[in-house]
Scaffold this active site. Structure first.
Site, PDB file in Angstrom:
ATOM      1  CE  LYS A 163      -6.809 -18.199 -10.706  1.00  0.00           C
ATOM      2  NZ  LYS A 163      -7.752 -17.076 -10.912  1.00  0.00           N
ATOM      3  CD  GLN A 168      -8.167 -14.664 -13.960  1.00  0.00           C
ATOM      4  OE1 GLN A 168      -8.186 -15.769 -13.449  1.00  0.00           O
ATOM      5  NE2 GLN A 168      -7.553 -13.633 -13.401  1.00  0.00           N
ATOM      6  CG  ASP A 191     -11.967 -16.239  -7.499  1.00  0.00           C
ATOM      7  OD1 ASP A 191     -10.890 -16.706  -7.095  1.00  0.00           O
ATOM      8  OD2 ASP A 191     -12.177 -15.950  -8.687  1.00  0.00           O
TER       9      ASP A 191
END
Length: 296
Positions: A54, A98, A121
């Site tokens: 990412k 994460q 997200d």
């Protein structure tokens, strides 16, 4: 029939080029580039790889980025404090934490502490709940990426029968809602416990599978011309290479590809699109802050 490969790597590169052009245009107007912050807890190898990928994507498109790496012993309270600090930082447009997190930290609590307009997200309760509204916030990255992939290959969605196999909060549930409420497909939701699963999968014009069960969908479970999206990716032991494993999806690719009109490879299908969607969400968060938080 030879299926068209839904090449997530190719499409993600196209999206990155488009985003980079938009970032260059912002900079030309003396506006700041979008800024993504990522939090990584612990030293899990897979999580480190995901976060690094990412960050690399941020570099390619010209985003600013901040990586915060905390030990697995960090307390839930301390992690919440760090999230609040980023929430309050006007320079940071998007934040990802994460997963998975250590057992002593509630992933649900941590995720929902992120401000909805920074939740790139798309996992906070507010963004999740607004999927069914006319003005959604930031959509969950993987389902968002799947829809974008289908559209880029001009797969017909409106009015088609989409069968979603898997009902997880990260993929299956939001995917089915997006397809029904925003893309106007007719949606059936199944899972690995569905009795006579093949009865439903054979009816699919679009079949999306996200169960984590390798090879679940075989050639006799689909109809001719189906468009297949395989979200699963599992390491399977093998003696065929030096790594000692191969990556397998939830779909038996060799069998299903013979009957499908479109199909994603594993790897190289959905994975790159998830990161591309994260970038699109970050750009949206940076450029439309007011509308993300006020439109209902």
């Amino acid at each position: 029939m030879s299926a068209t490969i839904l090449d997530g790597r190719k499409v993600s590169r196209e999206i990155e080029e488009e985003i980079k052009s938009e970032v260059d245009a912002l900079k030309a107007k003396n506006k700041k580039a979008p800024h993504l912050a990522a939090i990584l807890v612990g030293d899990d190898g897979a999580s480190q790889t995901y976060v690094n990928n990412k960050i690399k994507a941020c570099k390619r498109v010209g985003f600013e980025y901040t990586l915060l790496n905390f030990p697995s012993t960090i307390s839930e309270t301390k992690l919440m404090t760090e999230i609040e600090r980023i929430n309050a930082d006007a320079d940071i447009d998007g934040l990802i934490v994460q997963l998975p997190l250590p057992e002593h930290i509630s992933a649900a609590k941590v995720t929902d502490r992120i401000l909805p307009h920074k939740d790139v997200d798309g996992f906070t309760n507010e963004n999740y709940g607004r999927i069914t509204s006319k003005h959604p916030g930031l959509l969950p990255a993987t389902p968002f990426g799947i829809v974008e992939l289908l559209k880029r290959y001009k797969v017909d969605i409106k009015g088609k029968h989409c069968v979603m196999v898997g009902n997880s909060r990260t993929v299956g549930a939001p995917m089915s809602s997006i397809m029904a409420y925003h893309e106007y497909a007719t949606v059936t939701v199944c899972h690995i416990h569905t009795i006579d699963l093949a009865h439903y999968t054979k009816q699919a014009d679009i079949l999306i599978v996200a169960t984590g069960k390798p090879g679940l969908i075989t050639g006799d479970m689909v109809k001719e011309g189906v468009a297949v999206v395989d979200v699963g990716i599992t390491r399977i032991p093998t003696d065929d290479n030096d790594r000692g494993y191969k990556l397998s999806g939830d779909v038996d690719f060799d069998e299903v590809e013979k009957k499908a009109s479109f199909i994603t490879p594993v790897p190289g299908g959905v994975g790159p699109m998830t990161i591309a969607s994260l970038l699109m969400n970050t750009l949206k968060a940076a450029t439309t802050k007011s509308t993300i938080t006020t439109e209902i």
